[in-house]
Write a protein that holds these residues in place. Sequence first.
Motif, PDB file in Angstrom:
ATOM      1  N   ARG A  36      39.899  -8.754 -38.679  1.00 53.99           N
ATOM      2  CA  ARG A  36      39.209  -8.484 -37.473  1.00 53.99           C
ATOM      3  C   ARG A  36      40.060  -9.576 -36.538  1.00 53.99           C
ATOM      4  O   ARG A  36      40.962 -10.112 -36.769  1.00 53.99           O
ATOM      5  N   ASN A  37      39.483  -9.609 -35.412  1.00 55.68           N
ATOM      6  CA  ASN A  37      40.044 -10.219 -34.279  1.00 55.68           C
ATOM      7  C   ASN A  37      39.776 -11.818 -34.775  1.00 55.68           C
ATOM      8  O   ASN A  37      38.693 -12.347 -34.940  1.00 55.68           O
ATOM      9  N   ALA A  47      34.571 -17.425 -31.782  1.00 56.78           N
ATOM     10  CA  ALA A  47      34.875 -18.385 -31.166  1.00 56.78           C
ATOM     11  C   ALA A  47      33.717 -18.701 -29.954  1.00 56.78           C
ATOM     12  O   ALA A  47      33.035 -19.706 -29.729  1.00 56.78           O
ATOM     13  N   ALA A  48      33.133 -17.462 -29.298  1.00 58.51           N
ATOM     14  CA  ALA A  48      32.185 -17.700 -28.397  1.00 58.51           C
ATOM     15  C   ALA A  48      30.968 -18.083 -28.849  1.00 58.51           C
ATOM     16  O   ALA A  48      30.093 -18.737 -28.177  1.00 58.51           O
ATOM     17  N   GLU A  49      30.353 -17.703 -30.091  1.00 62.01           N
ATOM     18  CA  GLU A  49      29.337 -17.898 -30.693  1.00 62.01           C
ATOM     19  C   GLU A  49      29.259 -19.372 -31.267  1.00 62.01           C
ATOM     20  O   GLU A  49      28.255 -20.059 -30.858  1.00 62.01           O
ATOM     21  N   LEU A  50      30.342 -19.814 -31.422  1.00 63.24           N
ATOM     22  CA  LEU A  50      30.580 -21.370 -31.826  1.00 63.24           C
ATOM     23  C   LEU A  50      30.318 -22.347 -30.599  1.00 63.24           C
ATOM     24  O   LEU A  50      29.881 -23.213 -30.236  1.00 63.24           O
ATOM     25  N   LEU A 107      47.164 -19.646 -37.244  1.00 59.40           N
ATOM     26  CA  LEU A 107      45.608 -19.787 -37.041  1.00 59.40           C
ATOM     27  C   LEU A 107      45.113 -18.562 -37.113  1.00 59.40           C
ATOM     28  O   LEU A 107      43.627 -18.492 -37.271  1.00 59.40           O
ATOM     29  N   THR A 108      45.613 -17.465 -37.309  1.00 56.72           N
ATOM     30  CA  THR A 108      44.885 -16.057 -37.548  1.00 56.72           C
ATOM     31  C   THR A 108      44.761 -15.902 -39.013  1.00 56.72           C
ATOM     32  O   THR A 108      43.747 -15.024 -39.258  1.00 56.72           O
ATOM     33  N   GLN A 109      44.856 -16.774 -39.983  1.00 57.37           N
ATOM     34  CA  GLN A 109      44.291 -16.668 -41.264  1.00 57.37           C
ATOM     35  C   GLN A 109      43.114 -17.143 -41.448  1.00 57.37           C
ATOM     36  O   GLN A 109      42.581 -17.908 -40.699  1.00 57.37           O
ATOM     37  N   VAL A 110      42.483 -16.978 -42.657  1.00 60.04           N
ATOM     38  CA  VAL A 110      41.120 -17.217 -42.962  1.00 60.04           C
ATOM     39  C   VAL A 110      41.080 -18.459 -43.279  1.00 60.04           C
ATOM     40  O   VAL A 110      42.302 -19.108 -43.818  1.00 60.04           O
ATOM     41  N   ALA A 111      40.196 -19.465 -42.913  1.00 62.36           N
ATOM     42  CA  ALA A 111      40.178 -20.885 -43.350  1.00 62.36           C
ATOM     43  C   ALA A 111      39.828 -20.987 -44.756  1.00 62.36           C
ATOM     44  O   ALA A 111      38.837 -20.224 -45.112  1.00 62.36           O
ATOM     45  N   GLY A 136      34.271 -17.770 -44.281  1.00 61.28           N
ATOM     46  CA  GLY A 136      34.885 -16.585 -43.738  1.00 61.28           C
ATOM     47  C   GLY A 136      35.372 -16.642 -42.279  1.00 61.28           C
ATOM     48  O   GLY A 136      35.816 -15.705 -41.685  1.00 61.28           O
ATOM     49  N   ASN A 137      35.278 -17.812 -41.846  1.00 58.59           N
ATOM     50  CA  ASN A 137      35.756 -18.128 -40.547  1.00 58.59           C
ATOM     51  C   ASN A 137      37.588 -18.259 -40.750  1.00 58.59           C
ATOM     52  O   ASN A 137      37.925 -18.425 -41.887  1.00 58.59           O
TER      53      ASN A 137
END
Length: 166
Positions: free
Chosen positions: A66-67, A72-75, A124-128, A138-139
């Motif tokens: 996913r993107n 990010a906007a939700e956070l 940074l595109t990887q799952v944390a 899941g972020n």
Amino acid sequence: MHNEIISQLETALGKTITLLGSFNEKDLNTVPFEGSWTAAQVGRHLFKSQNGMDGLLLAPTGPVDRNPEEKAAELKNLFLDFDTKMKSPDFIMPEEKEYDKDELIASLREVKDKMIPAAKQADLTQVAPLPQGHPFEGNTKLEMVHFVVYHTMRHNHQIEKIGEAL
């Protein structure tokens, strides 16, 4: 690629250090009003929420389908809504004690000095790599950088309000 958010991260983390540095030791440890943390406790809370973030960002994980900035906007909306009161998870609650100003600032500076290079170096595109059941499970790592920025901005605002009340 993610220079803007990393620049915001650097600014937010630096501002915490500057704000706390502007307090004298007594005011840093003074409760400004009923139900509030001291400025030192806010700093400690930020330290506890940021400590180890460099390791999280640098840990090798897999990509997301996913993107990577989807949440990010939700956070941003959540943490920069200063009218909404939040309760800190227990594991990042600050201890109720007198804090040494120099030690507190040094701990925050150390976290900043580790996190910025990690954010620049990490994919940074990887799952944390967060434990199951973690609120941000899941972020992506990128979303976690956004979290640190907005969470820090929220608490910088709180530190400013504490300073005004004292």
